[in-house]
Scaffold this active site. Structure first.
Site, PDB file in Angstrom:
ATOM      1  N   GLN A 129       0.585  -1.190   0.127  1.00 41.11           N
ATOM      2  CA  GLN A 129      -0.201  -0.068   0.051  1.00 41.11           C
ATOM      3  C   GLN A 129       0.522   1.373  -0.031  1.00 41.11           C
ATOM      4  O   GLN A 129       1.990   1.423   0.782  1.00 41.11           O
ATOM      5  CB  GLN A 129      -0.679  -0.500   0.752  1.00 41.11           C
ATOM      6  CG  GLN A 129      -1.718  -1.173   0.991  1.00 41.11           C
ATOM      7  CD  GLN A 129      -3.050  -1.102   0.249  1.00 41.11           C
ATOM      8  OE1 GLN A 129      -3.702  -0.449   0.159  1.00 41.11           O
ATOM      9  NE2 GLN A 129      -2.535  -2.221  -1.156  1.00 41.11           N
ATOM     10  N   ARG A 137      -4.095   3.110   5.709  1.00 40.43           N
ATOM     11  CA  ARG A 137      -3.409   3.832   4.053  1.00 40.43           C
ATOM     12  C   ARG A 137      -4.047   3.023   3.011  1.00 40.43           C
ATOM     13  O   ARG A 137      -4.867   2.271   3.173  1.00 40.43           O
ATOM     14  CB  ARG A 137      -2.065   4.611   4.551  1.00 40.43           C
ATOM     15  CG  ARG A 137      -1.959   2.539   3.859  1.00 40.43           C
ATOM     16  CD  ARG A 137      -0.058   2.354   4.117  1.00 40.43           C
ATOM     17  NE  ARG A 137       0.287   3.197   3.257  1.00 40.43           N
ATOM     18  CZ  ARG A 137       2.338   3.214   2.769  1.00 40.43           C
ATOM     19  NH1 ARG A 137       2.419   2.608   4.123  1.00 40.43           N
ATOM     20  NH2 ARG A 137       2.589   4.031   2.495  1.00 40.43           N
ATOM     21  N   ALA A 144     -11.600   2.019   5.368  1.00 40.22           N
ATOM     22  CA  ALA A 144     -11.121   1.259   4.527  1.00 40.22           C
ATOM     23  C   ALA A 144      -9.632   1.672   3.567  1.00 40.22           C
ATOM     24  O   ALA A 144      -9.959   3.018   3.566  1.00 40.22           O
ATOM     25  CB  ALA A 144     -11.530   0.228   3.242  1.00 40.22           C
ATOM     26  N   HIS A 145      -9.092   1.046   2.548  1.00 42.95           N
ATOM     27  CA  HIS A 145      -8.239   2.194   2.340  1.00 42.95           C
ATOM     28  C   HIS A 145      -8.780   3.018   0.583  1.00 42.95           C
ATOM     29  O   HIS A 145     -10.121   2.248   0.487  1.00 42.95           O
ATOM     30  CB  HIS A 145      -7.005   1.458   1.473  1.00 42.95           C
ATOM     31  CG  HIS A 145      -7.039   0.037   0.522  1.00 42.95           C
ATOM     32  ND1 HIS A 145      -6.390  -1.414  -0.101  1.00 42.95           N
ATOM     33  CD2 HIS A 145      -8.745  -0.221   0.211  1.00 42.95           C
ATOM     34  CE1 HIS A 145      -7.114  -1.272  -0.428  1.00 42.95           C
ATOM     35  NE2 HIS A 145      -8.699  -1.865  -0.017  1.00 42.95           N
ATOM     36  N   ASN A 146      -8.682   4.439   0.530  1.00 46.83           N
ATOM     37  CA  ASN A 146      -9.033   4.831  -0.327  1.00 46.83           C
ATOM     38  C   ASN A 146     -10.400   5.132  -0.348  1.00 46.83           C
ATOM     39  O   ASN A 146     -11.238   5.550  -1.279  1.00 46.83           O
ATOM     40  CB  ASN A 146      -9.199   4.418  -1.913  1.00 46.83           C
ATOM     41  CG  ASN A 146      -7.711   4.077  -1.503  1.00 46.83           C
ATOM     42  OD1 ASN A 146      -6.933   2.977  -1.786  1.00 46.83           O
ATOM     43  ND2 ASN A 146      -6.736   5.605  -2.207  1.00 46.83           N
TER      44      ASN A 146
END
Lengths: 356, 356, 356
Positions: A200, A220, A241-243
């Protein structure tokens, strides 16, 4: 907790209200209508609390002008437009302030970190290379800030928080204990029956006035950053969660979870344990009721729900059986069929009578 | 984060692809199609991303041969069979590696612990008696390993993790921050209105290549061990109760929970917040959609679900009322009754016509 | 884990049972019926485990007198009224006890804290002003006790726990790793599009014999205290919001969440991931099945449920479509309409026959 003491007049001034009764009465604490004692002040948050207010032993009440007229047996009041807001403001004056400043000798801080004046850094804190910490910010014990993390001023990072991925946090941010900011997103490519980890590379950006509860996980981004905009408030045990992007002033109660790459608008309110799938959009001003599952875009403001209501388990089991049958029952067709049959019966009855 | 730089030819070699265009172009980072700039490379994960690919400003694209032919305005490509896998591989080359090795002077390590060469042990780590840590493993700050915990090589234990119950972890295991491995199982015997604690005597065994997210709780077994097999990946805030067995390469998204003594097969995929009751079996190759509740054995591979779809709250409230009625509505009987009545009406109509 | 060794007679004495067979047989451990070896003892928890018991290689079995008569091929028994309780008792004799006492030199303890004799305080613990810790209590590594926290005797506070808000805990309390007690309640007043933090002034009171799992969040009260009464047991990842009251001996499995100001009675059992809204009352002796949502007062003891049963995803999708239709289908009216139409058809048929 309630060691501070103010006169009623002083409190009225804080909340831009006016005093009715003896403004010199000393108030030593805030309490709810049920539990307030003579030296405490309480607040009446609307008509529905009138009965409790009438019975309250509070020495003074925060009310609207309209409510005041219905409380003939009480003597001391602060009259304001919004008693709940006034109460919120007063809590800060009865709160025990954390006044320590300085850096505990056990903290481990990289030489390249830039620490502003007037901060507190607690015992056993670890701060990595090139971190930046703004003025008046408090970092409690056992926190670890990984390299290049930046935190603005007037912020609070509670014990055991871990911030990594070079996350950037704004001013007046409060992160409660044992929360993880910038942990690795859950990204794996399936190939030949195994999961291949996707490193990531994105970060986390957190705006000003953001509040994140305890035991939360904010991952991240995979390539770009996870974003929490200004004024967002998250309760405990929340998963971002990511994004994911959470729009300004959106609130999420405990145990909500938002899957990767979903965008949530501004001023949304999610009740407890709401789940949102990945890669969807939720517009501004959306309310989601507790434990609902959101699997599709929401493009219109409003309130949305899923789930079933609670019943006694025996009754619920019968409902579950019916629900299993339901897939094979042509409901809307049945309604039409019924109406059609009714018409035919009526026609038969009419004809039959005519023939008598 | 994106400080590394490679030529297109170098990247093609890493992923066993071939270059189209200028192989000497320098690439300084990975980015998504929307955000990629001229010096970055992106990837096209199937036909449905073609529009985004066409508009992308990425300096180079990872594609299949078929996709390449439809991207006439781009010049630099890496052509591979599986662009997503190639992307996953490249992330590792743009990731900032953690290179520190050695033992921080603040760490507290029991004399009987066996620590391999080339490890990193962070500040304020506590390692108990008879622990074993393999080569090249990184133990970040504030971790506590209780007595007799064993961790293989090339593993990562992030900050504030606590591992106890003499748990044994394999090689290339990654445990993210604030997770608890080997905590006490929730075992109590009810007797005379009180709960009598059952001391938990089992351990936790974790295979190779396992990934566990942040804020997870993986309990020790009551008598025998809790088992997480090779290649399992768990997201954040996951609960694995005592004596659960999770089969190889199974994946669980955030907030899943599995109750005690349940056995889950290999290659299963649980979406977010799935709940599984105790003492059941789930076979290999089972997919469970988000927020589903699993209360019975699953003996056939396939996809399973529970729950209701989201609707506007006003509409949902009407549905809830109907659901309450449903238990007392004989659905399948009604369908039969309707068909039977229709036949009788038709018979009446026919007879009536004959009699005219 | 299983280093202790007892004769069968010794074990029988511990559980007030009597031995059948050779009372001098040495037992080195407890195990389940499936996994027990000749030197281990197992237990038979009712008729339904008879088959497994018959096949068990356990050297001795804990049974009732009735069960004993059906196990003709086994030779050593301990006969008791309640084998499960006897098993629970014996686990404590095979448990590896934590025997360390004293204060690690790295702990940071305020001068005004009062620490009883015979405690253990682990590495990197931080204890604030005016804390009180009772005799024989164990505080593991990295715990932080904020000012004025009080913990009774014979208690266990596991690693990375954070206790704040001047919380008061009773005797024989066990708090597992990474849990937060007394974190800030989620109280915000909305005003002009922003959330205004309400400083939380209440505390947390935890009775005797309370058990709280890992990664839990128990918030402090807004004005009055959050209360966990004697004998309550909570599993991992549980959220208890501000001003919740949990009655004595109530049990909650992992991932339950209770919103603010809700009162839960005594002797309730919540299965995993149950959610309860705020400001309601649940009476004593209520069972809630897994993943149910409780949105209203429960005033009668009994078992309650919500949610839908799992089915194959394809079938489930059909059910979801029907559920969408359901709001507009007048179910109970349809049932009546059907019966009414049936009567009219019968009447037509009768008349028709009469007229033939």
């Amino acid at each position: 907790m309630k060691s501070n003491c103010y006169s009623l007049n002083e409190l009225a001034q804080i909340v831009n209200g006016h005093t009715i009764g003896d403004g010199n009465v000393q108030v030593s604490g805030l309490a709810s209508l049920e539990y307030a004692q003579a030296q405490q002040i309480s607040f009446v948050n609307g008509e529905k609390y009138l009965d409790k207010a009438i019975q309250s032993k509070a020495g003074a009440l925060i009310v609207t002008a309209t409510l005041k007229d219905q409380l003939v047996h009480h003597q001391q009041f602060i009259v304001v437009d919004n008693p709940y807001l006034a109460f919120a403001q007063l809590t800060h004056h009865f709160e025990r302030k954390f006044k320590l400043r300085g850096i505990e000798h056990t903290a481990q801080i990289a030489d390249s970190a830039i620490i502003a004046d007037n901060v507190y850094i607690g015992h056993f804190v670890v701060i990595g290379e090139h971190c930046v910490i703004g003025e008046n910010t408090v970092i409690q014990s056992h926190v670890r800030l990984d390299d290049a993390v930046e935190i603005g001023q007037d912020s609070l990072i509670e014990s055991h928080v871990f911030i990594t991925a070079a996350a950037k946090l704004g001013d007046r941010v409060r992160i409660h204990a044992n929360t993880v900011i910038g942990g690795e997103g859950f990204g794996f490519a399936p190939y030949q029956g195994q999961w291949h980890r996707i490193a990531q590379l994105g970060s986390v950006r957190i705006g000003n006035n953001v509040r994140i509860g305890s035991n939360c996980s904010i991952d991240r981004g995979a390539l770009e950053d996870t974003i929490i905009e200004d004024g967002v408030i998250l309760d405990n045990l929340v998963q971002i969660a990511h994004n994911v992007k959470v729009g300004a002033n959106t609130a999420m109660a405990a145990k909500c979870g938002v899957a990767g790459s979903t965008t949530i608008g501004k001023n949304c309110i999610f009740a407890g344990a709401v789940g949102v799938v990945g890669h969807i959009n939720i517009c501004d001003n959306v309310t989601i009721t507790g434990m609902s599952m959101v699997t599709k875009n929401i493009l219109q403001p409003g309130s949305y729900s899923s789930g079933t209501a609670m019943s006694e388990t025996a009754q619920w089991k019968k409902t579950v059986v019916r629900l299993r049958q339901l897939a094979d029952v042509p409901l809307t067709k049945m309604v039409k069929q019924l109406d059609h049959m009714q018409a035919r019966i009526e026609s038969l009855e009419t004809n039959f009578k005519l023939r008598k």
